[in-house]
Design an enzyme around this catalytic site. Structure first.
Site, PDB file in Angstrom:
ATOM      1  N   LEU A  39       2.489   1.390   6.119  1.00 19.30           N
ATOM      2  CA  LEU A  39       2.386   2.755   6.630  1.00 19.30           C
ATOM      3  C   LEU A  39       0.980   3.292   6.421  1.00 19.30           C
ATOM      4  CD1 LEU A  39       5.736   4.389   5.449  1.00 19.30           C
ATOM      5  CD2 LEU A  39       5.286   2.874   7.387  1.00 19.30           C
ATOM      6  N   ASP A  95      -5.412   1.301   5.711  1.00 19.41           N
ATOM      7  CA  ASP A  95      -6.833   1.595   5.900  1.00 19.41           C
ATOM      8  C   ASP A  95      -7.283   1.031   7.246  1.00 19.41           C
ATOM      9  OD1 ASP A  95      -9.605   1.831   5.783  1.00 19.41           O
ATOM     10  OD2 ASP A  95      -9.680   1.373   3.644  1.00 19.41           O
ATOM     11  N   GLY A 128       0.847  -1.185   0.000  1.00 22.39           N
ATOM     12  CA  GLY A 128       0.000   0.000   0.000  1.00 22.39           C
ATOM     13  C   GLY A 128       0.880   1.231   0.000  1.00 22.39           C
ATOM     14  N   SER A 169       6.018   9.641   3.691  1.00 22.96           N
ATOM     15  CA  SER A 169       4.816   9.389   2.898  1.00 22.96           C
ATOM     16  C   SER A 169       3.886  10.596   2.932  1.00 22.96           C
ATOM     17  CB  SER A 169       4.069   8.153   3.427  1.00 22.96           C
ATOM     18  OG  SER A 169       3.499   8.414   4.691  1.00 22.96           O
ATOM     19  N   GLU A 170       3.034  10.712   1.927  1.00 27.85           N
ATOM     20  CA  GLU A 170       2.073  11.811   1.885  1.00 27.85           C
ATOM     21  C   GLU A 170       1.138  11.751   3.084  1.00 27.85           C
ATOM     22  OE1 GLU A 170      -1.436  11.863  -0.735  1.00 27.85           O
ATOM     23  OE2 GLU A 170      -0.570  13.665  -1.614  1.00 27.85           O
ATOM     24  N   GLU A 171       0.709  10.544   3.447  1.00 26.67           N
ATOM     25  CA  GLU A 171      -0.201  10.395   4.572  1.00 26.67           C
ATOM     26  C   GLU A 171       0.465  10.855   5.866  1.00 26.67           C
ATOM     27  OE1 GLU A 171      -3.827   9.764   6.267  1.00 26.67           O
ATOM     28  OE2 GLU A 171      -3.328   9.543   4.147  1.00 26.67           O
ATOM     29  N   GLU A 191       0.544  -1.247  -4.811  1.00 26.79           N
ATOM     30  CA  GLU A 191      -0.569  -0.319  -4.606  1.00 26.79           C
ATOM     31  C   GLU A 191      -1.771  -0.775  -5.421  1.00 26.79           C
ATOM     32  OE1 GLU A 191      -3.128   2.266  -3.580  1.00 26.79           O
ATOM     33  OE2 GLU A 191      -1.149   2.493  -2.643  1.00 26.79           O
ATOM     34  N   ILE A 192      -2.934  -0.836  -4.791  1.00 27.53           N
ATOM     35  CA  ILE A 192      -4.130  -1.356  -5.453  1.00 27.53           C
ATOM     36  C   ILE A 192      -4.848  -0.309  -6.294  1.00 27.53           C
ATOM     37  CG2 ILE A 192      -5.729  -0.875  -3.560  1.00 27.53           C
ATOM     38  CD1 ILE A 192      -6.996  -3.624  -4.079  1.00 27.53           C
TER      39      ILE A 192
END
Length: 242
Positions: free
Chosen positions: A138, A141, A62, A216-218, A85-86
């Site tokens: 990281l 969900d 992910g 990471s962006e998150e 990545e899905i």
């Protein structure tokens, strides 16, 4: 200015606004994904220009927009790493980002790649037993609703698969801003006989740890919102029954 510099100046990095997609995707739903029947069927050479006899050793499950991968690539130039990545547009962004970075930096980023897949369903199709050294989860969900807890990327069934593809002493890194999910992941790892948690003292010497929170962006989003970040890292140990 050399020819390579001229080429690099003409190549722009992709812009995220053209690749935006909903934050999460249903991992249980059927997705149109091409995947190898076995790890031997996977053609890794097309992802890594200078692969040689090397095998992929790092997997970011992910991977989002690829921030961690791009950060780790120059830190571990001899290690091949893959982002899984899905989401279609997000994986396209990472692939385009890597392609542009390789042109801008001819001697860097050839050890990093991304592919679109559903790791919850097909992970053993890509990796052989004991192949991976590091795995990253990281800001996965959280699937807040109890009925959807079975969709969480860390669960009893999937931990068996992670233990299978990780070599002994391989490491799993987890970070989340959701305390309930953090406690869920810690509980499941600690209950599994093939994983032990790495102490905070041991983690001080791990150069990867500092990169987990904001690469990471998150992670950057959580920082901007002054949110909490919960870290837990685990080591794959020898099977005591063998």
């Amino acid at each position: 200015m050399g020819k390579e510099d001229e080429v690099g100046d003409l190549v722009n990095l992709p812009q995220k606004r053209y690749y935006r997609q909903r934050a999460h995707s249903n991992p249980i739903a059927d997705h149109c994904i091409d995947y190898p029947q076995t790890p031997d069927d996977m053609d890794w050479d097309k992802y890594y220009p200078n692969k040689g006899e090397k095998s992929v050793e790092f997997a970011d499950i992910g991977c989002g927009y690829g921030g961690l991968l791009i950060t780790l690539a120059p830190m571990f130039p001899e290690s091949l790493m893959i982002g899984m990545e899905i989401r279609v547009k997000v994986s396209d962004y990472v692939m385009d980002r890597i392609a542009a970075l390789r042109i801008q930096n001819p001697d860097v980023y050839k050890n990093v790649a991304c592919l679109r897949t559903n790791a919850m369903k097909y992970l053993p199709n890509y990796f052989k037993k004991g192949q991976l050294k590091k795995m990253f989860f990281l800001y996965p969900d959280p699937h807040f609703k109890k009925a959807k807890h079975k969709w969480r990327i860390i669960n009893k069934t999937l931990l068996a698969e992670y233990a299978y593809v990780l070599r002994e002493d391989g490491i799993v890194y987890t970070v989340t801003d959701v305390k309930d999910l953090h406690e869920w992941m810690v509980l499941h790892f600690e209950e599994h006989p093939l994983f032990v948690r790495i102490t905070d003292e041991e983690l001080k010497s791990d150069p990867v740890v500092d990169k987990l929170f904001s690469s990471s962006e998150e992670g950057q989003k959580v920082t901007r919102n002054n949110g909490d970040k919960f870290l837990a890292v685990f080591r794959r140990i020898r099977d005591p029954s063998v």
